[in-house]
Design an enzyme around this catalytic site. Structure first.
Site, PDB file in Angstrom:
ATOM      1  N   ASN A  62       0.816  -1.212   0.000  1.00 58.11           N
ATOM      2  CA  ASN A  62       0.000   0.000   0.000  1.00 58.11           C
ATOM      3  C   ASN A  62       0.852   1.265   0.000  1.00 58.11           C
ATOM      4  O   ASN A  62       2.060   1.227   0.196  1.00 58.11           O
ATOM      5  CB  ASN A  62      -0.911   0.005   1.233  1.00 58.11           C
ATOM      6  N   HIS A  75      -2.533  -3.155  21.574  1.00 59.14           N
ATOM      7  CA  HIS A  75      -3.347  -3.263  22.784  1.00 59.14           C
ATOM      8  C   HIS A  75      -4.841  -3.299  22.491  1.00 59.14           C
ATOM      9  O   HIS A  75      -5.655  -3.417  23.402  1.00 59.14           O
ATOM     10  CB  HIS A  75      -3.007  -2.123  23.747  1.00 59.14           C
ATOM     11  N   TRP A 102      -2.278 -12.064   3.993  1.00 59.23           N
ATOM     12  CA  TRP A 102      -1.055 -12.745   3.544  1.00 59.23           C
ATOM     13  C   TRP A 102      -1.216 -14.266   3.509  1.00 59.23           C
ATOM     14  O   TRP A 102      -0.455 -14.942   2.841  1.00 59.23           O
ATOM     15  CB  TRP A 102       0.126 -12.398   4.467  1.00 59.23           C
ATOM     16  N   MET A 106       7.731  -3.955  25.576  1.00 60.47           N
ATOM     17  CA  MET A 106       7.007  -2.693  25.437  1.00 60.47           C
ATOM     18  C   MET A 106       8.029  -1.590  25.155  1.00 60.47           C
ATOM     19  O   MET A 106       8.770  -1.169  26.030  1.00 60.47           O
ATOM     20  CB  MET A 106       6.217  -2.412  26.731  1.00 60.47           C
ATOM     21  N   LYS A 148      -5.925  -7.845  -1.578  1.00 63.96           N
ATOM     22  CA  LYS A 148      -6.842  -7.338  -0.560  1.00 63.96           C
ATOM     23  C   LYS A 148      -8.103  -6.730  -1.148  1.00 63.96           C
ATOM     24  O   LYS A 148      -9.154  -6.749  -0.530  1.00 63.96           O
ATOM     25  CB  LYS A 148      -6.125  -6.262   0.277  1.00 63.96           C
ATOM     26  N   ASP A 154      -5.204   0.948   1.786  1.00 59.10           N
ATOM     27  CA  ASP A 154      -4.333  -0.153   2.216  1.00 59.10           C
ATOM     28  C   ASP A 154      -4.656  -1.447   1.470  1.00 59.10           C
ATOM     29  O   ASP A 154      -4.552  -2.534   2.011  1.00 59.10           O
ATOM     30  CB  ASP A 154      -4.434  -0.366   3.745  1.00 59.10           C
TER      31      ASP A 154
HETATM   32 CA    CA Z   1      -0.574  -2.192   4.994  1.00 53.06          CA
END
Ligand code: CA
Length: 742
Positions: free
Chosen positions: A308, A664, A441, A702, A380, A353
């Site tokens: 993208n 998250h 994918w 993190m 996609k 995207d």
């Molecule tokens: Ca992407």
């Protein structure tokens, strides 16, 4: 036109948004253990000899893969990447007796997407954080282990989990691309590095998750990073020395500089500098070659799929419009030089995207009575493309699922016919598919016996919105306007429309007739890649932990087993000592794994554990599958009883979704693969600055965000998470809980 309940925008948002500032928070025992050596050497001379023999793979062997049907020598088994095996001992009749032969635990908890390479009874397989194992393919016994020691901080640049899709094996060596952009050559006998080179500008947020392919002694490797601002390319390295031989850029660089080659001269004309400060060459432009490649030895052409735009929104990178070549394209290259031979762009001027990095299959099909050498892709954007792989000519393109963004493909121009309003400069636009794609994918598979392609299809949508001031923020997710998006999602929730998860299917597609022949609905939206065999079978696994075999002709389920672990990797098959095995790497993950926030049916939600496991099955296998002990945190203690400023929390919602949601969870609904921040311990609530800016938990994965977030940003994020934690706690503890819950 369609209801939001149809596909679940929050799930899909997360599905697509993924960027983890996080790593594999290690299991407690792993954290306490000393650092493992980079390579654990094979322990016996016998193993060393077997490993050396197994790695004796070259181009001739891959070209003649059917001469050694018991091996899986290359990523898609053959250079044409059909993921079809001629093995047939496990078949429609015998599959009912399939059972677990062995299980290997990877001691990782993030996603597994690897296709193992198997040769002469040895399996070379990768896991999260680009770790590599050599296993005895008959027993699962570890022969060596290699950890490239990817810095935990790099996890932040991984849009879609810290995954890896596999190694290439060639002439005694094993090649792996690492998450932090290195290409490492390992001695197949020991797992020790021979060379270790950087393939990227280390000042840019590049990642590698894809498997290298090797053609004519050249190791081909691309990269990801389109969500954060990178310029996509594919590089060829000499397999012996690691010397760079050529590099193909997907999008042009600085327009003030001369283009690198003829392809970039063509591409440059399709980008616009416009009148603003939105400069693609500074942002990167995108087009990353992060997964698919295929090679036709007869035509001597290499095919790659490109990603993208970076940013997603064309107005942020090429404000005057344009097709923005070679984004979202299939490009044919000469493998020895990287010179472009033809290209076909699936989504001109990508705004959504809609990558074309999805799996490419080469097949020979009889179309209108003529045998055609074709290339098949289900990118996609929802269209299934059949393309003449010699010339790049479009033969046909039809939607393989519900799509709203385009009416069809114009066969004269080869371009999609966009529906009105799909570009979202004026107002937010809800589209199917969303950025997760109608197919991501996870590889499809083609069975020459049935003539069908088996596609793991995803049915989801997304709200695309443009920031009112066209703000571009380097290093963050410049993917949609989160203020508008958050408002729309919250308004929906206020009306009781809790966004449901995306739906997933295994769909058998006739590429000649361009129509569906059968489909199986899966428990969730994000499922494994496909394997098909001469035994008349299709193998696929789900987010719910069920791994199954279907009749390739009609989709009848013939066998299944509960692995108690979600899957996204594709299965493979091989033989050892004359016995056929099926193998699959299990551990939920990837963008869809991180984003499966509202799906209660995942094995991860059910069992609260995502430890990586590689399973091998054979006829008469008798091992049982245990659930791993739950590690899901319960919200047992209340969050801090502080009064939250709702305005600050609203600001935090936007910052959170630009920087944190990818790991998250959208609206803080974690899939469970990384911690649910609403269930944080009192220590974590007290250390937001130290963790988010100071990197206090970077060893646990993190990462520090001090380069792009301020202390005020962190305050806002904390306000948002605390507000949501209080709300959740109050809902779980109606009698008590905090008094400030909104
Ligand atoms: Ca992407």
């Amino acid at each position: 036109m369609f209801s939001l309940r149809h596909a679940g925008f929050a799930a899909v948002l997360a599905l697509s948004l993924a960027a983890c500032g996080k790593s594999d928070a290690p299991k407690p025992q792993a954290a306490a253990a000393p650092q493992k050596p980079a390579a654990a050497p094979a322990e016996s001379g016998d193993s060393v000899a077997r490993l050396a023999a197994a790695a004796n793979i070259d181009g001739d062997r891959i070209k003649n893969a059917d001469a050694s049907p018991g091996d899986w020598l290359a990523h898609g088994r053959t250079y044409g990447e059909q993921r079809y095996s001629p093995l047939s001992d496990i078949n429609r009749d015998t599959v009912k007796n399939l059972g677990v032969a062995w299980e290997f635990r990877t001691n990782t908890i993030r996603g597994l997407e690897s296709t193992p390479i198997v040769s002469d009874g040895i399996m070379f397989v990768t896991g999260s954080w680009s770790k590599v194992w050599a296993l005895d393919a008959k027993t699962g016994r570890q022969l060596w282990f290699y950890d490239p020691n990817v810095p935990g901080q790099w996890g932040r640049y991984a849009c879609c989990d810290v995954v890896n899709r596999g190694v290439a094996v060639w002439k005694g060596a094993v090649y792996v691309g690492t998450l932090d952009g290195r290409l490492v050559k390992l001695d197949a006998r020991t797992g020790r590095p021979i060379w270790d080179i950087s393939t990227i500008d280390r000042e840019r947020p590049y990642t590698i998750t894809g498997a290298p392919r090797i053609v004519k002694g050249l190791v081909l490797i691309g990269n990801g990073g389109g969500e954060y601002g990178t310029r996509g390319y594919l590089t060829a390295y000499d397999a012996d020395t690691g010397r760079q031989v050529w590099r193909f850029f997907v999008v042009p660089g600085d327009p003030k500089q001369p283009p690198e080659d003829k392809a970039m001269a063509i591409a440059m004309k399709t980008w616009s500098t416009g009148g603003t400060n939105h400069k693609w060459w500074e942002q990167g432009g995108g087009g990353n070659v992060w997964d698919s490649m295929a090679y036709d030895p007869d035509l001597d052409l290499l095919y790659i799929g490109t990603g993208n735009g970076s940013s997603w929104n064309r107005n942020l990178r090429s404000p005057g419009g344009g097709d923005n070549l070679f984004l979202s394209s299939i490009v044919a290259l000469k493998p020895e030089t990287g010179e472009m031979v033809w290209y076909y762009q699936t989504t001109p001027g990508d705004d959504w995207d809609y990558t074309a990095t999805q799996h490419i299959i080469l097949a020979d099909l009889k179309i209108d009575g003529v045998l055609r050498h074709v290339l098949l892709q289900a990118p996609k954007n929802g269209f299934f493309y059949v393309i003449d792989r010699e010339t790049g000519q479009l033969i046909s393109a039809k939607p393989y699922t519900t799509i709203t963004w385009a009416k069809g493909v114009d066969m004269k121009t080869g371009k999609p016919i966009e529906n009105p309003g799909v570009r979202y400069a004026a107002k937010p636009s809800i589209q199917i598919p969303g950025p997760i794609g109608a197919h991501n994918w996870q590889p499809m598979a083609f069975n020459p016996q049935t003539g069908l392609v088996y596609i793991p299809v995803i049915d989801g949508n997304f709200i695309y919105a443009q920031h009112p001031h066209l703000d571009y923020k380097p290093g963050a997710w410049n993917v949609s306007d989160f203020a508008q998006l958050g408002e729309m999602i919250q308004a929906g929730i206020a009306k009781g429309q809790i966004p449901p998860p995306a739906k997933g299917y295994i769909r058998a597609w006739d590429p000649v007739a361009q129509k569906m022949v059968w489909q199986v609905e899966m428990a969730g939206g994000w499922n494994s890649g496909m394997l098909t065999t001469a035994g008349g079978l299709v193998f696929g696994g789900g987010s719910d932990g069920i791994f199954a075999a279907y009749d390739a002709k009609d989709g009848n389920k013939l066998w299944s087993i509960d692995l108690k672990t979600g899957m996204s990797a594709p299965a493979i098959t091989y033989t050892v000592d004359g016995e056929q095995y099926i193998a699959i790497a299990a551990a939920f993950g990837g963008s869809g794994g991180l984003g499966a926030t509202s799906d209660p049916n995942t094995a991860l939600k059910k069992y609260g554990n995502n430890e990586g496991r590689i399973f091998a099955f054979k006829i008469g296998g008798t091992k049982t599958v245990q659930a791993m002990p739950s590690e899901a945190p319960a919200m047992s203690s209340p969050p801090p009883n502080e009064k939250v400023d709702p305005k600050l929390a609203q600001k935090g919602l936007v910052i959170f979704h630009q920087n944190c949601a990818v790991c998250h969870g959208v609206l803080l609904m974690s899939s469970g693969e990384v911690p649910d921040l609403r269930a944080s311990s009192p220590e974590v609530w007290g250390q937001y600055d130290a963790i988010v800016l100071g990197g206090a938990l970077s060893d646990a994965g993190m990462a520090s965000f001090k380069d792009i977030l301020t202390a005020d940003d962190v305050k806002a994020i904390r306000a948002y998470t605390l507000q949501q934690a209080q709300a959740l706690y109050a809902s779980q503890h109606p009698a008590g809980g905090t008094t400030h819950a909104p």
